[in-house]
Design a protein around this motif. Structure first.
Motif, PDB file in Angstrom:
ATOM      1  N   ASN B 139      -3.599   2.105 -11.314  1.00 22.26           N
ATOM      2  CA  ASN B 139      -2.844   0.753 -11.038  1.00 22.26           C
ATOM      3  C   ASN B 139      -1.218   0.893 -11.794  1.00 22.26           C
ATOM      4  O   ASN B 139      -0.383   0.249 -11.514  1.00 22.26           O
ATOM      5  N   ASP B 140      -1.422   1.743 -12.802  1.00 28.69           N
ATOM      6  CA  ASP B 140      -0.077   1.830 -13.624  1.00 28.69           C
ATOM      7  C   ASP B 140       0.672   2.810 -13.142  1.00 28.69           C
ATOM      8  O   ASP B 140       1.881   3.062 -13.555  1.00 28.69           O
ATOM      9  N   LEU B 141       0.381   3.329 -11.985  1.00 28.99           N
ATOM     10  CA  LEU B 141       1.160   4.472 -11.381  1.00 28.99           C
ATOM     11  C   LEU B 141       2.443   3.959 -10.400  1.00 28.99           C
ATOM     12  O   LEU B 141       3.292   4.885  -9.727  1.00 28.99           O
ATOM     13  N   LYS B 142       2.265   2.557 -10.118  1.00 24.18           N
ATOM     14  CA  LYS B 142       3.200   1.996  -9.269  1.00 24.18           C
ATOM     15  C   LYS B 142       4.636   2.300  -9.755  1.00 24.18           C
ATOM     16  O   LYS B 142       5.201   2.187 -10.639  1.00 24.18           O
ATOM     17  N   GLY B 143       5.368   2.858  -8.696  1.00 20.01           N
ATOM     18  CA  GLY B 143       6.972   3.245  -9.041  1.00 20.01           C
ATOM     19  C   GLY B 143       6.800   4.282  -9.941  1.00 20.01           C
ATOM     20  O   GLY B 143       8.341   4.759 -10.363  1.00 20.01           O
ATOM     21  N   LYS B 144       5.975   5.107 -10.456  1.00 21.21           N
ATOM     22  CA  LYS B 144       6.083   6.203 -11.237  1.00 21.21           C
ATOM     23  C   LYS B 144       6.077   7.588 -10.673  1.00 21.21           C
ATOM     24  O   LYS B 144       5.723   7.557  -9.384  1.00 21.21           O
ATOM     25  N   GLU B 159      -1.909   8.402  -2.109  1.00 22.55           N
ATOM     26  CA  GLU B 159      -0.780   8.020  -0.662  1.00 22.55           C
ATOM     27  C   GLU B 159      -1.521   6.613  -0.262  1.00 22.55           C
ATOM     28  O   GLU B 159      -0.600   5.822  -0.040  1.00 22.55           O
ATOM     29  N   VAL B 162      -1.907   4.034  -3.780  1.00 25.01           N
ATOM     30  CA  VAL B 162      -0.918   3.561  -4.597  1.00 25.01           C
ATOM     31  C   VAL B 162       0.417   4.092  -3.685  1.00 25.01           C
ATOM     32  O   VAL B 162       0.906   5.012  -4.435  1.00 25.01           O
ATOM     33  N   ASP B 164       3.359   3.292  -3.465  1.00 26.44           N
ATOM     34  CA  ASP B 164       4.738   3.305  -3.910  1.00 26.44           C
ATOM     35  C   ASP B 164       4.853   4.107  -5.093  1.00 26.44           C
ATOM     36  O   ASP B 164       5.858   4.267  -5.796  1.00 26.44           O
ATOM     37  N   ALA B 165       3.891   4.786  -5.377  1.00 27.21           N
ATOM     38  CA  ALA B 165       4.014   5.880  -6.568  1.00 27.21           C
ATOM     39  C   ALA B 165       4.664   7.107  -5.762  1.00 27.21           C
ATOM     40  O   ALA B 165       4.490   7.321  -4.589  1.00 27.21           O
ATOM     41  N   ASN B 166       5.627   7.673  -6.536  1.00 28.07           N
ATOM     42  CA  ASN B 166       6.458   8.857  -6.059  1.00 28.07           C
ATOM     43  C   ASN B 166       5.686  10.179  -6.246  1.00 28.07           C
ATOM     44  O   ASN B 166       5.419  10.413  -7.416  1.00 28.07           O
ATOM     45  N   GLN B 167       5.358  10.841  -5.285  1.00 31.14           N
ATOM     46  CA  GLN B 167       4.684  12.152  -5.649  1.00 31.14           C
ATOM     47  C   GLN B 167       5.491  13.419  -5.711  1.00 31.14           C
ATOM     48  O   GLN B 167       6.431  13.569  -4.749  1.00 31.14           O
TER      49      GLN B 167
END
Lengths: 218, 271
Positions: B139-144, B159, B162, B164-167
Motif C-alpha cells: 500500500n506504500d507503493l502508490k505513486g512510487k 498492476e 497497485v 498507480d505505482a509506476n513500474q
C-alpha cells in the motif's frame, strides 16, 4: 495459431505511449547528433594534434563498441561513480554519442571532397577560417554527405529499439512487455514491424525531398 | 498502388517468418535423440544458475537431472538453454526447447498457450527494499516507482493491486538489483523465496510486505504433448515419494527456515 486483432486494439493506448517515446528519441537523437557532428567535424580535421587525438579516440570507442554496451554502461556503471541519469536520458545520450561518431566520419569524407580551390578562393576573398567553414565548405560538404547521413538516421531510428533494455517505454519495450504477459508475439511483433516500416518510409521520403531540393547539379 | 502492394507483401513475409510454429514432439522422439533440451534459469540462484565453470546448477537443475536419470538412466543427458521470464514461452513454442523448467508459476494467461505439469512448488510475491526504507507494505507503493521483471507474477500482481505505482521493468534479476541499488525505484517486487535468498547475500536489504499473488510452479509443455507431460508428472510424484524434492531443496537453501515451504510441497502432492 490465429491472428488476434482484438489484442492489438486493446494495447493501442500503451503502443501510442511507446510510439511517442520512439519518435522523441529518434527526432531529438537525429537533431542533436547532426548539430554536434557539424561542430565536431572541423575540430577533428583541425591541425591541432591534441584535438585530433581526442576525437579519434572518441570515434574509435563509440564506433567500435556495441551500442547495447554503451547504453548499459551509461545506465548501470555511471551511477557507481555518482552520475545518475534517467533511463530515457541514458538512451538518448548513447544514441547521440554513437551516431555523432558516425556522422563525423561521414561529414569528414564530405569535407575532404570539397576541392582545394574553394578553400583558396575563400582565403583570397579574405574570409577567416570560421567564415570559410561556415559559408563555403560545410554547406557543400553537407550536400555531398546527405545520402550517407540518411543511412545513419535510418539506423538511429531503428536502434531506438535497443533502449528498451533499460526499461524505456518505447515501441519495442511495449511489444516485449505485452508479450511477456499475454504471449501474443505474432500480433505484437507484426504490429511494431509495420509501425517501424511506416516511420522509416516517412523519414526516408522526407529526406529524399530535402536531398532533391538541395542536390548539387553537376 | 505499387507501393501499397510492396508494403503488404513485406508485412506478409514478416508474418510468415514469425509464425513458423514447431511441430509437436513425442516422448519417444526425445528418447531417440538421447537427450532432453530444457529451458532453465541461468540467473536465479539457487533454482537455476550458471556457475563459474559455465555449468548449470540449482534445485530445479537437480530435478531436471533426476528426470534425465529416470528417462535415460544418465543424469547428464540434459541440454540446458538459459531462458528468462519473457522469452521462455516463445522458446518452447518455437521448438528451441522441449520443456520449460524455470521457476514458472501457473497463470491462466500462460495456460492458454502452454500446458502445465502438476505443481512442485509454490511461492508468492513480496518486496525487497533497502534497510530503513519507509516502504512497509504494497500500500506504500502508490505513486512510487517499483522495479519488476517483465512477465512475472510480481509485475502482473502489482498492476492489479497497485495500478498507480509506476513500474520500471527489466529482463534480468541482476539488472533489477542494480537498479534498486542505484535508487531507481523504491522496491523490487519478486518471488518471496528469491528475495530471502538475496537478503542472505546482501544484508543491507530486507524483505517487507504481505505475500501477494501466490502461485503454484509447474513444468511447461507445448500444448497437446500429453505423453511428455504424463511422464514428468509421474517423475515428480516419484521424486516426492523418494523425498528427493525435499532433500535437494534443503541442500540448496542452507541457512534458511524451510518448514513452511516443505509443508507447502507436502500439501500440494496430497491433493
Amino acid at each position: 495459431m490465429h491472428f488476434d486483432i482484438q489484442v492489438i486494439i486493446k494495447t493501442i493506448p500503451y503502443l501510442t505511449r511507446g510510439l511517442l517515446n520512439t519518435l522523441l528519441l529518434a527526432f531529438v537523437g537525429i537533431i542533436l547528433s547532426s548539430v554536434l557532428a557539424l561542430v565536431c567535424t572541423p575540430l577533428r580535421m583541425s591541425q591541432n594534434r591534441f584535438l585530433k587525438i581526442v576525437f579519434s579516440i572518441y570515434i574509435d570507442i563509440f564506433r567500435n563498441t556495441p551500442i547495447v554496451a554503451q547504453i548499459f554502461y551509461l545506465y548501470f556503471a555511471l551511477p557507481l561513480i555518482g552520475i545518475k541519469v534517467s533511463a530515457f536520458g541514458c538512451g538518448l545520450i548513447a544514441l547521440v554519442l554513437h551516431y555523432n561518431a558516425y556522422n563525423i566520419e561521414v561529414l569528414r569524407s564530405g569535407m575532404e571532397t570539397v576541392p582545394m580551390g574553394l578553400h583558396e578562393a575563400g582565403m583570397a576573398l579574405g574570409f577567416t577560417h570560421i567564415q570559410r567553414l561556415r559559408l563555403v565548405i560545410l554547406p557543400l560538404a553537407l550536400r555531398i554527405s546527405l545520402p550517407a547521413l540518411v543511412n545513419n538516421y535510418v539506423s538511429l531510428l531503428k536502434n531506438t529499439a535497443l533502449v528498451s533494455i533499460i526499461g524505456v517505454v518505447e515501441l519495442t519495450f511495449v511489444a516485449q512487455d505485452v508479450i511477456a504477459d499475454k504471449f501474443n508475439y505474432l500480433e505484437m511483433y507484426a504490429t511494431i514491424a509495420v509501425v517501424y516500416l511506416v516511420l522509416i518510409f516517412g523519414l526516408t521520403w522526407f529526406l529524399r525531398e530535402v536531398e532533391s531540393r538541395y542536390a548539387i547539379v553537376t | 498502388m505499387r507501393k501499397l502492394l510492396v508494403l503488404s507483401l513485406m508485412v506478409l513475409i514478416t508474418l510468415s517468418l514469425i509464425s513458423a510454429a514447431a511441430e509437436a514432439k513425442t516422448l519417444e522422439e526425445i528418447r531417440k535423440t538421447g537427450k532432453i533440451v530444457i529451458g532453465g534459469k541461468g540467473d536465479y540462484p539457487p533454482w537455476g544458475v550458471i556457475n563459474a565453470q559455465g555449468k548449470f546448477e540449482g534445485w530445479e537443475i537437480d530435478l531436471c537431472n533426476k528426470l534425465a536419470e529416470y528417462l535415460f538412466r544418465d543424469p547428464s543427458k540434459v541440454e540446458y538453454v538459459a531462458v528468462t521470464g519473457g522469452n521462455r514461452v516463445p522458446f518452447l513454442n518455437s521448438g528451441k526447447i522441449d520443456i520449460i523448467w524455470a521457476t514458472m508459476g501457473y497463470t491462466e494467461e500462460r495456460a492458454k498457450v502452454i500446458d502445465f505439469s502438476i505443481p512442485y512448488f509454490s511461492s508468492g510475491v513480496q518486496l525487497l527494499v533497502k534497510k530503513g526504507s519507509p516502504i512497509k507494505s504494497i500500500n506504500d507503493l502508490k505513486g512510487k516507482t517499483v522495479i519488476t521483471i517483465k512477465g512475472t507474477t510480481g509485475a502482473q500482481g502489482l498492476e492489479k493491486l497497485v495500478p498507480d505505482a509506476n513500474q520500471i521493468k527489466f529482463d534480468k534479476t541482476s539488472e533489477a538489483l542494480q537498479a534498486l541499488r542505484d535508487d531507481r525505484g523504491v522496491a523490487f517486487a519478486q518471488d518471496d523465496i528469491l528475495l530471502y535468498k538475496l537478503v542472505l547475500e546482501y544484508p543491507d536489504y530486507t524483505v517487507v510486505g504481505e505475500v501477494f499473488n501466490p502461485t503454484d510452479w509447474g513444468v511447461g509443455f507445448r500444448k497437446g504433448e500429453n505423453d511428455i507431460r504424463e511422464y514428468v508428472n509421474e517423475s515428480l510424484r516419484r521424486m516426492n515419494k523418494e523425498r528427493y524434492l525435499h532433500e535437494s531443496l534443503k541442500k540448496w537453501w542452507k541457512g534458511l527456515e524451510l518448514d513452511e515451504y516443505l509443508k507447502r510441497i507436502d500439501a500440494m502432492f496430497k491433493k
